[in-house]
Design an enzyme around this catalytic site. Sequence first.
Site, PDB file in Angstrom:
ATOM      1  N   LYS A  27      -1.058  23.955 -28.406  1.00 30.20           N
ATOM      2  CA  LYS A  27      -1.475  22.550 -28.327  1.00 30.20           C
ATOM      3  C   LYS A  27      -2.710  22.295 -29.186  1.00 30.20           C
ATOM      4  O   LYS A  27      -2.759  21.342 -29.962  1.00 30.20           O
ATOM      5  CB  LYS A  27      -1.745  22.190 -26.858  1.00 30.20           C
ATOM      6  CG  LYS A  27      -2.127  20.742 -26.631  1.00 30.20           C
ATOM      7  CD  LYS A  27      -1.705  20.266 -25.248  1.00 30.20           C
ATOM      8  CE  LYS A  27      -2.626  20.780 -24.158  1.00 30.20           C
ATOM      9  NZ  LYS A  27      -3.977  20.161 -24.196  1.00 30.20           N
ATOM     10  N   SER A  28      -3.705  23.168 -29.066  1.00 28.83           N
ATOM     11  CA  SER A  28      -4.940  22.967 -29.840  1.00 28.83           C
ATOM     12  C   SER A  28      -4.645  22.976 -31.339  1.00 28.83           C
ATOM     13  O   SER A  28      -5.167  22.154 -32.099  1.00 28.83           O
ATOM     14  CB  SER A  28      -5.942  24.080 -29.534  1.00 28.83           C
ATOM     15  OG  SER A  28      -6.366  23.995 -28.198  1.00 28.83           O
ATOM     16  N   GLN A 175     -13.996  21.184 -28.094  1.00 31.45           N
ATOM     17  CA  GLN A 175     -13.734  19.791 -28.462  1.00 31.45           C
ATOM     18  C   GLN A 175     -14.986  19.136 -29.029  1.00 31.45           C
ATOM     19  O   GLN A 175     -14.922  18.407 -30.023  1.00 31.45           O
ATOM     20  CB  GLN A 175     -13.239  19.003 -27.246  1.00 31.45           C
ATOM     21  CG  GLN A 175     -11.856  19.462 -26.790  1.00 31.45           C
ATOM     22  CD  GLN A 175     -11.374  18.759 -25.548  1.00 31.45           C
ATOM     23  OE1 GLN A 175     -12.083  17.941 -24.972  1.00 31.45           O
ATOM     24  NE2 GLN A 175     -10.165  19.075 -25.117  1.00 31.45           N
ATOM     25  N   ASP A 325      -8.432  27.108 -19.696  1.00 30.13           N
ATOM     26  CA  ASP A 325      -7.260  26.355 -19.243  1.00 30.13           C
ATOM     27  C   ASP A 325      -6.350  27.188 -18.343  1.00 30.13           C
ATOM     28  O   ASP A 325      -5.372  26.678 -17.811  1.00 30.13           O
ATOM     29  CB  ASP A 325      -6.451  25.857 -20.447  1.00 30.13           C
ATOM     30  CG  ASP A 325      -7.224  24.817 -21.252  1.00 30.13           C
ATOM     31  OD1 ASP A 325      -8.107  24.144 -20.683  1.00 30.13           O
ATOM     32  OD2 ASP A 325      -6.947  24.692 -22.457  1.00 30.13           O
ATOM     33  N   LYS A 352     -11.777  18.841 -16.144  1.00 31.07           N
ATOM     34  CA  LYS A 352     -10.531  18.933 -16.910  1.00 31.07           C
ATOM     35  C   LYS A 352      -9.607  17.779 -16.493  1.00 31.07           C
ATOM     36  O   LYS A 352     -10.066  16.804 -15.935  1.00 31.07           O
ATOM     37  CB  LYS A 352      -9.889  20.303 -16.701  1.00 31.07           C
ATOM     38  CG  LYS A 352     -10.730  21.450 -17.270  1.00 31.07           C
ATOM     39  CD  LYS A 352     -10.860  21.331 -18.781  1.00 31.07           C
ATOM     40  CE  LYS A 352     -11.748  22.408 -19.364  1.00 31.07           C
ATOM     41  NZ  LYS A 352     -11.990  22.190 -20.803  1.00 31.07           N
ATOM     42  N   ARG A 356     -10.248  20.961 -11.368  1.00 30.66           N
ATOM     43  CA  ARG A 356      -9.300  22.054 -11.113  1.00 30.66           C
ATOM     44  C   ARG A 356      -9.773  23.019 -10.031  1.00 30.66           C
ATOM     45  O   ARG A 356      -8.964  23.787  -9.502  1.00 30.66           O
ATOM     46  CB  ARG A 356      -8.990  22.797 -12.417  1.00 30.66           C
ATOM     47  CG  ARG A 356      -8.073  21.968 -13.306  1.00 30.66           C
ATOM     48  CD  ARG A 356      -7.690  22.659 -14.586  1.00 30.66           C
ATOM     49  NE  ARG A 356      -6.681  21.861 -15.280  1.00 30.66           N
ATOM     50  CZ  ARG A 356      -6.403  21.952 -16.576  1.00 30.66           C
ATOM     51  NH1 ARG A 356      -7.070  22.821 -17.327  1.00 30.66           N
ATOM     52  NH2 ARG A 356      -5.475  21.197 -17.121  1.00 30.66           N
TER      53      ARG A 356
HETATM   54  C1  S3P Z   1      -9.519  22.394 -26.366  1.00 30.58           C
HETATM   55  C2  S3P Z   1     -10.709  22.797 -25.829  1.00 30.58           C
HETATM   56  C3  S3P Z   1     -10.931  22.987 -24.385  1.00 30.58           C
HETATM   57  C4  S3P Z   1      -9.618  23.085 -23.619  1.00 30.58           C
HETATM   58  C5  S3P Z   1      -8.644  22.039 -24.045  1.00 30.58           C
HETATM   59  C6  S3P Z   1      -8.327  22.170 -25.525  1.00 30.58           C
HETATM   60  C7  S3P Z   1      -9.403  22.218 -27.824  1.00 30.58           C
HETATM   61  O1  S3P Z   1     -11.662  21.876 -23.880  1.00 30.58           O
HETATM   62  O2  S3P Z   1      -9.857  22.987 -22.236  1.00 30.58           O
HETATM   63  O3  S3P Z   1      -7.437  22.132 -23.320  1.00 30.58           O
HETATM   64  O4  S3P Z   1      -8.270  22.116 -28.346  1.00 30.58           O
HETATM   65  O5  S3P Z   1     -10.441  22.169 -28.494  1.00 30.58           O
HETATM   66  P1  S3P Z   1     -13.275  21.811 -23.919  1.00 30.58           P
HETATM   67  O6  S3P Z   1     -13.706  21.667 -25.310  1.00 30.58           O
HETATM   68  O7  S3P Z   1     -13.610  20.608 -23.095  1.00 30.58           O
HETATM   69  O8  S3P Z   1     -13.737  23.073 -23.277  1.00 30.58           O
END
Ligand code: S3P
Length: 441
Positions: A27-28, A175, A325, A352, A356
Site C-alpha cells: 500500500k505504501s 507520512q 500496522d 490509526k 487500535r
Molecule cells: C505509512 C506510514 C505509517 C503507517 C501507514 C502507512 C506510509 O503511518 O501506519 O499505514 O505509507 O507512510 P505513520 O506515518 O502515521 O506512522
Amino acid sequence: MSHAAPRPHSVSASGPLRGTATVPGDKSISHRALMFAGLAVGESRIEGLLEGEDVFATAAAMRAMGAEIERGDDGAWRVWGVGVGGLLQPAQALDMGNSGTSTRLLMGLVASHAITATFTGDASLSGRPMGRAIEPLSQMGADVTASPGGTLPLMVRGLCPAVPIEYRLPVASAQVKSAVLLAGLNTPGITRVIEPVPTRDHSERMLRGFGAELIVEDGPEGKVISIRGEAELSPQHIVVPGDPSSAGFWMVAASIVPGSDVTIANVCMNPTRIGLVTALRMMGADIGEVEPREVGGEPVADLRVRHAPLRAIEVPPELAPSMIDEYPILFVAAALAEGRTVARGAHELRVKESDRIATMRAALEAVGVPTEEFEDGLAISGSGGALLPGGARIASKLDHRIAMSMVVAGLAATQPITIDDVGPVATSYPDFFETLDALLR
Ligand code: S3P
C-alpha cells in the site's frame, strides 16, 4: 468511497490453511508510485499496484490535479505526469476516504504548488490528527485551515516558491517525513528532515529511483534526509512488491491453526517493515524465507509459514516503527500463545484508522481473551494454543486491520466471532476473503 451498509461476517474454527497466498501490492509503495509518476514528465508504468480504495483515493486526487492515470488490459497502470511544479488546481474537494497516507502525502505536494485544495474523508479519517503534517508545511509557507483539533476537512493553500526547512520529526511517522520531502520536491534549495527513529523509507528509495537528488546521512540525532528541490523526475517502470502488512494475516493464521503450511509469495522484506516477522520468530513461529531477491529497489522473498506453538514475549518497543500496522494481528498471535505478552511503546496505535489499543482490547475481551490496557500498549494473556471461546460480535470501528485480524482470531475460536463490518477490508486487501477461502480449501 462512500461506505455502503455495514457488512457483518462470522467465522469460527476451521481446518488448516494450506497452499500459496499472493498478497496485493504494498500500500505504501502503491501510493508513492502514483504520486511520483504523476509528477514525472512522460509515461510511467506500474505493475502490481494495490487496487484498493485507499490507493484509488490517491489516483483520483492526482487525476484531479492533472495527471493522467489509466489501467491497461494487462493489469498494469500507466501514468502521464504533469512535472514537478505542474499540479493543477483541483476543481473539487479531494475525497481521501479512509486513507491517512493519501491525505498527509498529498498535503505535502499541494503545500509547495500555487494551488489550493480541500481534503475530506470518512468518519475514521476525520478524527485523525493532521497537525503533525500541518506544522512543518506551515513552516514552509503553506496556509492551512483545519477543522477543530487539526482534523479534516481542511484546506491547504500552497506557496510557490515555498521555503526550504530543516525539520526534526517529533513523532516517528513516515507520512510526516514524506509530506515534508514531497513539499521539498518543488521548493528551491535543500529541504532536510531529521529522523531520530527510522521509519519506512519507501519515499527515499523511490524518489531516488525517479531521479531526485536525495541523500541520507547518519547525524548525531539520527538519519538526515536531504532533498534538492525544483527536481525533474523522469518516468519509471515500477514493480510493486507484495504488502508485508497484508502478509501478516497469513503469517499469524498459519502459525495459530494446527496443520497449516502456507507460502506467501513475493513479500516486501524492507528492513523498516518486517518487525512482525522478528516478533513472531521470537515467539517461536516457523517462518522461512525462500529465494530472497530484489524487486523494484526493494528486498523481496517468499515466506513459508508452518503451524508452531507460540510463547509469550515482551515485544521490544524499538520494533514499533517497523511493525506499527501489524500490532492488531500480533495481538491475535499473542491471544493463542502460552503466557502473557506485553507490548508497550506503541502509543501511535491510538491515532490509526481507529484507536487500535482500545479497539483490540475490547475485541479480544469480547471473545474471551484477558487483557490489560496501557496508555502505550496492551498485555494479553494467551490460551496456550487452546481455541478461544469466541461467540461475540465485535466492533471494528471502520478499521480494515481490526476486521481482518479478528477474522484470523475467528479461525481459532470455538464459537463464531462476528465482525460488525468487513466493508473497510477493501481499503487495503480487496481479495482477502477469496484468499482465505482458497487457503482453507
Ligand atoms: C505509512 C506510514 C505509517 C503507517 C501507514 C502507512 C506510509 O503511518 O501506519 O499505514 O505509507 O507512510 P505513520 O506515518 O502515521 O506512522
